[in-house]
Design an enzyme around this catalytic site. Structure first.
Site, short mmCIF file in Angstrom:
data_model
loop_
_atom_site.label_atom_id
_atom_site.label_comp_id
_atom_site.label_asym_id
_atom_site.label_seq_id
_atom_site.Cartn_x
_atom_site.Cartn_y
_atom_site.Cartn_z
NE ARG A 144 2.38 -13.67 14.11
CZ ARG A 144 2.14 -14.71 13.30
NH1 ARG A 144 0.95 -15.27 13.28
NH2 ARG A 144 3.10 -15.17 12.52
CD GLU A 156 1.34 -16.84 5.48
OE1 GLU A 156 0.11 -16.84 5.26
OE2 GLU A 156 1.84 -17.29 6.53
NE ARG A 199 1.24 -10.91 7.79
CZ ARG A 199 1.66 -12.08 8.26
NH1 ARG A 199 2.33 -12.91 7.45
NH2 ARG A 199 1.42 -12.44 9.49
#
Length: 433
Positions: A285, A358, A400
């Site tokens: 993040r 995610e 990610r």
């Protein structure tokens, strides 16, 4: 935005749909919408009636003066003056009610489809399927530890959070050497797959946009705190969805042009307001990250739902070719983004966390964004224009995906095996060490 006539004619539908998002949201919102709508229509009618009276009596003034009836002319002039006052007051009331109504409508979320499960948060999401088996890795290391242990020129880490923090603060990273190439390889692999095999057109789009672009896709006005704003009149885009979707704003398209399928690789910028304490370590993040975005423009709901399955499959194919285990989740009403009617999340397996996280979100938005952008199409040459339907998805978040590759392809000696699909993009390199 929403069709005010539809709300007026079927308020219960909107009450039920918004209440599924948040208890009481539909009941209070629809009551206020109908109140403002009534005030707006009454003010509009009063203004129109006064305008008609002013115009009609203005003509009669001339006739009275022609007949030398000064008393009647004076009376009519007074009526016209009163009408002008009413026009001004009713116009102000009309404008105030319309602005309040538009502001309210602009801040409300989209209506979830009936097939979307009810729920309050991620715990109520529904698993659709899984793909791949997680590898058995003894004592798996976190991607940040893996990246910092890999060294480049001068012995500096290939994943350098300290260097980034010195120039930018927390939640930034500087990649070096082979990790930089791996990140670039991932983006190029994703773009090549989506453009050569899945029919997406690659675009290069602005990452600085004005207010109306973010209003169009729904980030404004409600989510301004999640964005970065420049000292001028621009915002940094939180996703290429904003720029790609706004390519059709204020356009009337021919149905033969549809569907449009766009993709772009851009940096994305998010303030991550309210996320303190969550994933503060590493690359999960961050304030700045790269992403390959997918956007589709279609004609209607039937095509939109079919496109959602197709788009999600296109994103899944990236993970399959990288041989990364993942699962598809159908989001519940409480976890779905404000602009979506239905959303699938793809979650990739992260060994260090022993769970799925995610990596992509694919959403069908119906005509929610199109109404805000005034993006329409004609089914036939002389037909009344209808609003297009829009979809967006990550194909994938590059950072990610890099995290997932590092963790799933880590070796006991700290080296990283390069996924077979990426070896050609890495100049034949098979191991990073």
């Amino acid at each position: 935005m929403f069709d005010i006539r539809a709300i007026r004619e079927n308020p219960d539908l909107f009450i039920r749909a918004w209440n599924r998002r948040k208890e009481g949201l539909g009941s209070s919102s629809v009551a206020k919408i109908l109140e403002l709508d009534k005030a707006w229509r009454e003010a509009t009618t009063a203004k129109q009636d006064a305008e008609s009276a002013r115009n009609a009596n203005s003509k009669l003034i001339g006739q009275a003066k022609a007949k030398k009836d000064e008393a009647e002319a004076a009376r009519l002039m007074q009526v016209v003056a009163e009408a002008k006052t009413t026009i001004e007051q009713a116009g102000e009331a009309e404008e105030a009610a319309r602005k309040a109504l538009d502001d309210l409508l602009m801040g409300l979320p989209n209506l979830p489809l009936d097939e979307v499960p009810d729920g309050s948060d991620e715990h109520d999401n529904r698993e659709i399927h899984k793909w791949g088996e997680p590898k058995g890795i003894n004592d798996p290391k976190d991607h940040a530890d893996l990246g910092e242990a890999l060294k480049g020129q001068g012995g500096f880490p290939l994943m350098d959070f300290e260097a980034a923090a010195r120039m930018s603060g927390a939640r930034f990273v500087a990649l070096r050497g082979k990790l930089t190439r791996l990140e670039r390889a991932l983006a190029n692999f994703m773009l090549d797959l989506q453009t050569t095999e899945h029919g997406y057109e690659e675009m290069s789009v602005p990452v600085l946009v004005r207010d109306q672009a973010l209003f169009g896709t729904g980030q404004l006005p409600k989510f301004a705190e999640d964005l970065f704003r420049t000292t001028g009149d621009h915002w940094l885009t939180p996703t290429a969805e904003v720029s790609l979707t706004n390519l059709v704003r204020e356009q009337i398209l021919d149905v033969a042009q549809l569907p449009f399928r766009f993709t772009a690789h851009t940096p994305c910028f998010r303030s991550e307001a309210g996320s303190a304490g969550r994933d503060t370590k590493g690359m999960i993040r961050q304030h700045q990250f790269n992403k390959v975005e997918l956007v589709s423009i279609v004609a209607n709901e039937e095509e939109g739902l079919a496109e959602l399955e197709r788009m999600t499959g296109c994103a899944e194919e990236v993970l399959k070719r990288l041989e990364l285990p993942f699962r598809r989740m159908l989001l519940c009403t409480g976890d779905m983004g404000a602009g979506a009617r239905k959303t699938y999340d793809l979650e990739v397996w992260l060994p260090s966390q022993n769970t799925y996280r995610e990596i992509s979100s694919c959403s069908y938005c119906g005509d929610f964004q199109a109404r805000r952008m005034d993006a329409r199409f004609r089914a036939e040459p002389k037909a009344k224009p209808d609003y297009v339907h829009t979809l967006n998805g990550s194909g994938l978040a590059v950072g990610r995906t890099l995290v997932a590759v590092l963790e799933n392809y880590q070796n006991a000696d700290g080296t990283i095996t390069v996924p077979k699909a990426l070896v050609p993009y890495m100049g034949g390199l098979e191991v990073i060490g």
